[in-house]
Design a protein around this motif. Structure first.
Motif, PDB file in Angstrom:
ATOM      1  N   MET A   1       0.910  -1.275   0.016  1.00 38.12           N
ATOM      2  CA  MET A   1       0.125   0.066   0.028  1.00 38.12           C
ATOM      3  C   MET A   1       0.964   1.268   0.170  1.00 38.12           C
ATOM      4  O   MET A   1       1.879   1.328   0.750  1.00 38.12           O
TER       5      MET A   1
ATOM      6  N   ASN B   1      -0.882   7.291   0.163  1.00 40.22           N
ATOM      7  CA  ASN B   1      -2.233   7.894  -0.288  1.00 40.22           C
ATOM      8  C   ASN B   1      -3.338   6.719   0.098  1.00 40.22           C
ATOM      9  O   ASN B   1      -4.592   7.213   0.449  1.00 40.22           O
ATOM     10  N   GLU B   2      -3.331   5.652  -0.291  1.00 36.93           N
ATOM     11  CA  GLU B   2      -4.213   4.456  -0.119  1.00 36.93           C
ATOM     12  C   GLU B   2      -4.483   4.296   1.334  1.00 36.93           C
ATOM     13  O   GLU B   2      -5.529   4.130   1.975  1.00 36.93           O
TER      14      GLU B   2
ATOM     15  N   ASP C   1      -6.474   7.099   2.796  1.00 34.73           N
ATOM     16  CA  ASP C   1      -7.868   7.164   2.077  1.00 34.73           C
ATOM     17  C   ASP C   1      -8.358   6.095   3.120  1.00 34.73           C
ATOM     18  O   ASP C   1      -9.911   6.417   3.439  1.00 34.73           O
ATOM     19  N   THR C   2      -7.697   4.919   3.407  1.00 34.25           N
ATOM     20  CA  THR C   2      -8.330   3.942   4.181  1.00 34.25           C
ATOM     21  C   THR C   2      -8.863   4.437   5.655  1.00 34.25           C
ATOM     22  O   THR C   2      -9.927   4.156   5.959  1.00 34.25           O
TER      23      THR C   2
END
Length: 132
Positions: free
Chosen positions: A1, A4-5, A8-9
């Protein structure tokens, strides 16, 4: 990951339970270290859990690459997040990075108990020592 992921999560989490599940899920993205690497020279001292950290600099590019593991699921989640922030950076970038602030921006303070916080600080300190 990537970072940014990860952001977002955690931005999508509406409760402490959702954040916990996200942290556990992220922990599963961290590749397990072979037992040959789970030796004292790779151990991070100051952690309540067992933590191992390897750092290798690409001599051509000056960029750092990391591997880590822990016997504790939540710490593995924190390791996966921390490594996402430092992977592929050079020494100067890593030294300037405020990793604790990055974790706090993800609203993970609820999981940073006193002993866990000490362990996270030990991991961050070790990363900075290895990449000086």
């Amino acid at each position: 990951m990537n970072t940014n992921e990860i952001k977002d999560t955690f931005n999508q989490c509406k409760s402490k339970e959702e954040s916990f599940r996200a942290l556990v899920k992220i922990s599963k993205t961290l590749s397990r270290l072979d037992t040959d690497f789970k030796i004292e020279v790779n151990a991070v001292t100051g952690c309540e859990s067992q933590v191992w950290l390897l750092a290798q600099e690409d001599k051509e590019t000056g960029l750092w690459h990391f591997q880590a593991d822990s016997d504790a699921k939540l710490i593995r989640g924190f390791l996966a997040i921390i490594l996402a922030y430092v992977e592929g950076l050079n020494s100067d970038q890593i030294q300037q990075l405020d990793l604790l602030s990055q974790l706090k921006d993800l609203n993970l303070e609820a999981y940073l108990t006193s002993s866990r916080n000490n362990g996270i600080l030990a991991i961050i300190t070790r990363i900075k020592e290895l990449t000086q």
